[in-house]
Design an enzyme around this catalytic site. Structure first.
Site, PDB file in Angstrom:
ATOM      1  N   LEU A  89       0.850  -1.186   0.000  1.00  0.00           N
ATOM      2  CA  LEU A  89       0.000   0.000   0.000  1.00  0.00           C
ATOM      3  C   LEU A  89       0.890   1.243   0.000  1.00  0.00           C
ATOM      4  O   LEU A  89       1.697   1.426   0.908  1.00  0.00           O
ATOM      5  CB  LEU A  89      -0.900   0.012   1.240  1.00  0.00           C
ATOM      6  CG  LEU A  89      -1.843  -1.182   1.431  1.00  0.00           C
ATOM      7  CD1 LEU A  89      -2.588  -1.064   2.765  1.00  0.00           C
ATOM      8  CD2 LEU A  89      -2.844  -1.280   0.281  1.00  0.00           C
ATOM      9  N   ASP A  90       0.757   2.069  -1.035  1.00  0.00           N
ATOM     10  CA  ASP A  90       1.489   3.334  -1.106  1.00  0.00           C
ATOM     11  C   ASP A  90       0.585   4.428  -0.539  1.00  0.00           C
ATOM     12  O   ASP A  90      -0.474   4.705  -1.093  1.00  0.00           O
ATOM     13  CB  ASP A  90       1.868   3.642  -2.556  1.00  0.00           C
ATOM     14  CG  ASP A  90       2.820   2.596  -3.114  1.00  0.00           C
ATOM     15  OD1 ASP A  90       3.740   2.188  -2.380  1.00  0.00           O
ATOM     16  OD2 ASP A  90       2.637   2.174  -4.275  1.00  0.00           O
ATOM     17  N   VAL A  91       1.047   5.027   0.550  1.00  0.00           N
ATOM     18  CA  VAL A  91       0.157   5.895   1.314  1.00  0.00           C
ATOM     19  C   VAL A  91       0.596   7.357   1.214  1.00  0.00           C
ATOM     20  O   VAL A  91       1.788   7.670   1.249  1.00  0.00           O
ATOM     21  CB  VAL A  91       0.147   5.452   2.791  1.00  0.00           C
ATOM     22  CG1 VAL A  91      -0.763   6.340   3.611  1.00  0.00           C
ATOM     23  CG2 VAL A  91      -0.287   3.999   2.900  1.00  0.00           C
TER      24      VAL A  91
END
Lengths: 252, 204
Positions: A132-134
């Protein structure tokens, strides 16, 4: 007792290994540089796991990525997770035949399509890392979909809505901290209420103290860095030696 | 001369990682699903990652189960790794009940049925054993190995096998070994120098 893990992430762009800063890429060197100058097989003695990501022109470069993966993994005996550009079970098979043990899925876990379920049935959730790129926007953490170039959903929603049925681990990467060397973004962890699967924290490591702060966090099972240059030479050896005295890592 | 190692390939698992370790240890090897080759091999490795039921379907298709039993009956040695270790058991509860190859008395059950911790169990964990002659020869200290699994092996009473154990919330079997049938829940091919030592012990 189960130990926490120190993870090194290699970012592959075409034929090169790259540094990323807030997702902007800078070339560092090719496979020969990694194996000879960087002395990668020695580096691998001081990490618990390796993640290798194919990060640009993924479809076009998939076979080339597999070739590079084969060369990286030939003489190292640690767990290897690989991803970037996986669309089908046949892509997963190619990676497993190129030295990968686990896979990393990114946008696919947000979209939850039939292929995801097929992959899950083939390899099992224990071998799937969901990445997950947050990104922080107006005080809310969003998960960014690199394929579509949009903020797909709120981070809290992903943890709440059981969107994680098909993955065994989460690789939680802060785009804002990525490559800055300022340390991890611990604020985003507040979105994780139920904590049922292992979490790898990534984005922002500049030195071993940052790794320590990640490993000491109760929600975190593994601390990752993709910073190719901050741990050059015997950087990982020194980092691991420093970490041994202060937190729980495996010995061999 | 070192014997040739047969790595059994039924289409599932981290085949290249296993092969890399065998190459590194200097043993000639072949990756195959061929009935005759497996039957006539003296050193077998059964790797595997994924679903028990799917794996058994592929194994039956190529009659790999029969070939393994024939080799073992002739004193051939086998090492099952992770799913491979589980496949050698009698059965698994994965997706309903499913029969295994049946060389080791015990069944495969879900970790979540006994453990209230994060699952899968992923990472380096230490093993406990008082038997340091076979697989764990020379591994008395710092014996950490890499685990990644959601199911585990529950043994039946047996005198034929020696077990090592791992602790994650509760104690469960991390390996079994008899004179010629061995299995590890962990991945020795992914456990740094410790794992290479263990594989070497098996091949000797």
């Amino acid at each position: 007792m189960l130990k926490k893990r120190l993870i090194f992430t290699l970012l592959v762009d075409g034929d090169n290994f790259v540094l990323s800063r807030n997702f902007n890429l800078q070339k560092v060197g090719d496979i020969n540089w990694l194996l000879d100058n960087y002395n990668f097989s020695n580096v691998s003695n001081f990490i618990d796991e390796l993640v290798v990501l194919n990060i640009r022109n993924k479809k076009k470069n998939f076979n080339n990525f597999c070739k590079i993966l084969k060369k990286i993994t030939k003489k190292i005996f640690i767990p290897i997770a690989a991803g970037g550009g996986i669309n089908s079970v046949s892509d997963v098979k190619k990676l497993l035949r190129s030295g990968a043990d686990k896979i990393v899925l990114n946008s696919m876990i947000l979209e939850e399509n039939q292929e995801l379920i097929k992959i899950y049935k083939y390899i099992g959730k224990q071998s799937i890392i969901g990445s997950l790129d947050v990104k922080l926007l107006n005080k809310t953490y969003f998960v960014y979909n690199n394929n579509k170039n949009i903020n797909q959903s709120e981070l809290s929603e992903i943890f709440d809505k059981k969107k994680l049925n098909y993955i065994g681990e989460i690789y939680l990467n802060s785009i804002d901290k990525d490559g800055t060397g300022q340390g991890y973004d611990f604020q985003m962890l507040k979105n994780i209420k139920k904590n049922e699967i292992p979490i790898i924290l990534a984005g922002g490591v500049g030195n071993w103290r940052h790794l320590l702060s990640g490993l000491e966090n109760k929600k975190i099972n593994a601390a990752a860095t993709a910073n190719l240059l901050n741990f050059i030479g015997n950087g990982f050896e020194n980092a691991r030696n420093n970490l041994f005295d202060k937190c729980d890592l495996a010995k061999w | 001369m070192k014997k040739r190692v047969t790595i059994i390939d039924y289409g599932m698992g981290n085949i290249l990682s296993v092969k890399n370790a065998i190459d590194y240890l200097g043993y000639k090897n072949q990756v195959t699903n061929d009935y005759k080759i497996i039957r006539n091999s003296e050193l077998l490795i059964l790797p595997g990652v994924g679903s028990f039921r799917d794996a058994m379907r592929e194994i039956k298709k190529f009659e790999i189960d029969k070939a393994i039993k024939e080799s073992v009956n002739k004193k051939g040695k086998i090492l099952g790794i992770c799913l491979g270790m589980q496949l050698l058991a009698l059965s698994s509860v994965e997706d309903g009940n499913c029969k295994g190859i049946g060389l080791v008395p015990g069944k495969i059950v879900k970790l979540e049925s006994i453990i209230k911790k994060k699952i899968p169990h992923i990472g380096f964990n230490s093993i406990k054993t008082d038997y340091f002659k076979g697989l764990f020869n020379g591994l008395e200290k710092n014996n950490f190995f890499y685990f990644v699994h959601s199911y585990f092996f529950l043994p039946q009473k047996t005198k034929q096998f020696k077990f090592s154990y791992c602790e994650y919330g509760k104690k469960f079997v991390s390996s079994y070994e008899s004179s010629n049938i061995c299995g590890t829940q962990f991945h020795p091919e992914k456990s740094q120098s410790n794992g290479l030592k263990l594989i070497k012990n098996f091949l000797k």
